[in-house]
Motif scaffolding. Sequence first.
Motif, mmCIF file in Angstrom:
data_model
loop_
_atom_site.group_PDB
_atom_site.id
_atom_site.type_symbol
_atom_site.label_atom_id
_atom_site.label_comp_id
_atom_site.label_asym_id
_atom_site.label_seq_id
_atom_site.Cartn_x
_atom_site.Cartn_y
_atom_site.Cartn_z
ATOM 1 N N ARG A 105 11.947 18.564 -93.159
ATOM 2 C CA ARG A 105 11.291 19.391 -92.158
ATOM 3 C C ARG A 105 11.848 19.054 -90.779
ATOM 4 N NH1 ARG A 105 5.283 17.999 -92.649
ATOM 5 N NH2 ARG A 105 6.131 16.024 -93.392
ATOM 6 N N THR A 106 11.772 19.996 -89.860
ATOM 7 C CA THR A 106 12.275 19.756 -88.513
ATOM 8 C C THR A 106 11.135 19.792 -87.499
ATOM 9 O OG1 THR A 106 12.776 22.106 -88.171
ATOM 10 C CG2 THR A 106 14.553 20.704 -89.015
ATOM 11 N N ASP A 107 11.344 19.072 -86.404
ATOM 12 C CA ASP A 107 10.360 19.006 -85.325
ATOM 13 C C ASP A 107 11.138 18.884 -84.020
ATOM 14 O OD1 ASP A 107 8.423 18.263 -83.418
ATOM 15 O OD2 ASP A 107 7.208 17.224 -84.914
ATOM 16 N N GLN A 108 10.999 19.861 -83.151
ATOM 17 C CA GLN A 108 11.743 19.889 -81.895
ATOM 18 C C GLN A 108 11.420 18.690 -81.006
ATOM 19 O OE1 GLN A 108 11.541 23.688 -79.955
ATOM 20 N NE2 GLN A 108 12.397 22.939 -78.032
ATOM 21 N N ARG A 109 10.267 18.086 -81.190
ATOM 22 C CA ARG A 109 9.895 16.926 -80.367
ATOM 23 C C ARG A 109 10.785 15.717 -80.644
ATOM 24 N NH1 ARG A 109 3.689 16.479 -81.948
ATOM 25 N NH2 ARG A 109 4.659 16.981 -83.953
ATOM 26 N N LEU A 110 11.532 15.750 -81.743
ATOM 27 C CA LEU A 110 12.394 14.626 -82.115
ATOM 28 C C LEU A 110 13.810 14.760 -81.558
ATOM 29 C CD1 LEU A 110 11.250 14.274 -85.832
ATOM 30 C CD2 LEU A 110 10.483 12.926 -83.868
ATOM 31 N N ARG A 111 14.024 15.734 -80.682
ATOM 32 C CA ARG A 111 15.343 15.900 -80.061
ATOM 33 C C ARG A 111 15.703 14.692 -79.180
ATOM 34 N NH1 ARG A 111 16.394 22.023 -77.797
ATOM 35 N NH2 ARG A 111 16.337 23.096 -79.823
ATOM 36 N N GLU A 112 17.010 14.619 -78.891
ATOM 37 C CA GLU A 112 17.487 13.599 -77.955
ATOM 38 C C GLU A 112 16.918 13.847 -76.562
ATOM 39 O OE1 GLU A 112 18.132 10.811 -77.155
ATOM 40 O OE2 GLU A 112 20.248 10.394 -77.590
ATOM 41 N N ARG A 113 16.919 12.828 -75.760
ATOM 42 C CA ARG A 113 16.541 12.969 -74.357
ATOM 43 C C ARG A 113 17.458 13.983 -73.691
ATOM 44 N NH1 ARG A 113 16.887 8.112 -69.807
ATOM 45 N NH2 ARG A 113 15.769 9.211 -68.136
ATOM 46 N N GLY A 114 16.881 14.910 -72.941
ATOM 47 C CA GLY A 114 17.683 15.866 -72.193
ATOM 48 C C GLY A 114 18.243 15.228 -70.930
ATOM 49 N N PHE A 115 19.534 15.475 -70.677
ATOM 50 C CA PHE A 115 20.177 14.885 -69.494
ATOM 51 C C PHE A 115 20.659 15.918 -68.493
ATOM 52 C CE2 PHE A 115 20.255 11.117 -72.165
ATOM 53 C CZ PHE A 115 19.994 10.117 -71.241
ATOM 54 N N GLY A 116 20.178 17.152 -68.605
ATOM 55 C CA GLY A 116 20.461 18.154 -67.594
ATOM 56 C C GLY A 116 21.939 18.366 -67.344
ATOM 57 N N ALA A 117 22.319 18.334 -66.062
ATOM 58 C CA ALA A 117 23.693 18.639 -65.656
ATOM 59 C C ALA A 117 24.703 17.607 -66.135
ATOM 60 C CB ALA A 117 23.759 18.757 -64.132
ATOM 61 N N TRP A 118 24.253 16.457 -66.588
ATOM 62 C CA TRP A 118 25.175 15.419 -67.046
ATOM 63 C C TRP A 118 25.633 15.613 -68.491
ATOM 64 C CZ3 TRP A 118 22.898 10.131 -65.014
ATOM 65 C CH2 TRP A 118 23.023 10.104 -63.614
ATOM 66 N N GLU A 119 24.993 16.489 -69.216
ATOM 67 C CA GLU A 119 25.335 16.632 -70.632
ATOM 68 C C GLU A 119 26.773 17.141 -70.793
ATOM 69 O OE1 GLU A 119 22.369 18.880 -72.699
ATOM 70 O OE2 GLU A 119 20.807 17.381 -72.341
ATOM 71 N N GLY A 120 27.500 16.510 -71.701
ATOM 72 C CA GLY A 120 28.888 16.854 -71.960
ATOM 73 C C GLY A 120 29.885 16.065 -71.138
ATOM 74 N N LEU A 121 29.417 15.244 -70.211
ATOM 75 C CA LEU A 121 30.310 14.477 -69.343
ATOM 76 C C LEU A 121 30.487 13.046 -69.858
ATOM 77 C CD1 LEU A 121 28.920 15.525 -65.833
ATOM 78 C CD2 LEU A 121 30.780 16.596 -67.144
ATOM 79 N N THR A 122 31.619 12.446 -69.517
ATOM 80 C CA THR A 122 31.818 11.026 -69.779
ATOM 81 C C THR A 122 31.145 10.215 -68.682
ATOM 82 O OG1 THR A 122 33.863 10.890 -68.488
ATOM 83 C CG2 THR A 122 34.066 11.502 -70.830
ATOM 84 N N GLY A 123 30.969 8.929 -68.931
ATOM 85 C CA GLY A 123 30.395 8.061 -67.909
ATOM 86 C C GLY A 123 31.219 8.053 -66.642
ATOM 87 N N GLU A 124 32.546 8.070 -66.776
ATOM 88 C CA GLU A 124 33.412 8.067 -65.602
ATOM 89 C C GLU A 124 33.245 9.355 -64.798
ATOM 90 O OE1 GLU A 124 36.041 6.782 -62.755
ATOM 91 O OE2 GLU A 124 35.018 5.669 -64.344
#
Length: 229
Positions: free
Chosen positions: A79-98
Amino acid sequence: MTAGTVVLLRHARTAYNATLRLQGQIDIPLDEVGRWQAAEGGAALASSHRATAIVSSDLGRAHDTARAYARELEGAEVRTDQRLRERGFGAWEGLTGEEIRERSPEEYAAWRRGADPVRAGAETKAAVAERMAAAVTEHADALDDDATLVVVSHGAAISLAVTALLGLDPTTWRGLAGMHNVHWSHLHRSGAHAVPAWRLVAHNVGAGYPLDQWQAGPDWNLEPGPKSA
């Protein structure tokens, strides 16, 4: 009535994991190594924990990892539950730390110290811990005392969930090491009226491969072939 055992399993590798990009809630699939990790890790988890119920984040990388484990249990339901998603990181998603450091040096430095990167539009740690703990508790409470609940989620989300379930402050306590792909934490229900309600039995447990081999995938031991003339 509540499940006696909860296992929180992190998903297998994606291309963003391999290139050290911040995934957040981007729905990116498993890569080839990730599919191998899901199969190997699922078999290892099934050898020690056979779920009464399996609940997964609705993001594909977690759901596919959950299904690999379920196949070891003769096709158990996921079963799936949307509450178990990863933390949202907004504009940083998809970027490297650098890349994040270059674009937002001050907020990046604060984030590395443990602060919430609110200007980037990230979820707060407290909010993630609250939704994760609520989901885990709800699904566990629907099971018998001798049941095992397996929850398939994401690295940051699992660390925050475990922190909250142990009665610690997710905004300040940073005592858990991050989990590797397809590794799990094992919690056991405490006795009646005990505080906290859960005890951490094991953390960051996996299939038993050395970490460099696990990250390299099934071809880790192949020697380069002879060079052509």
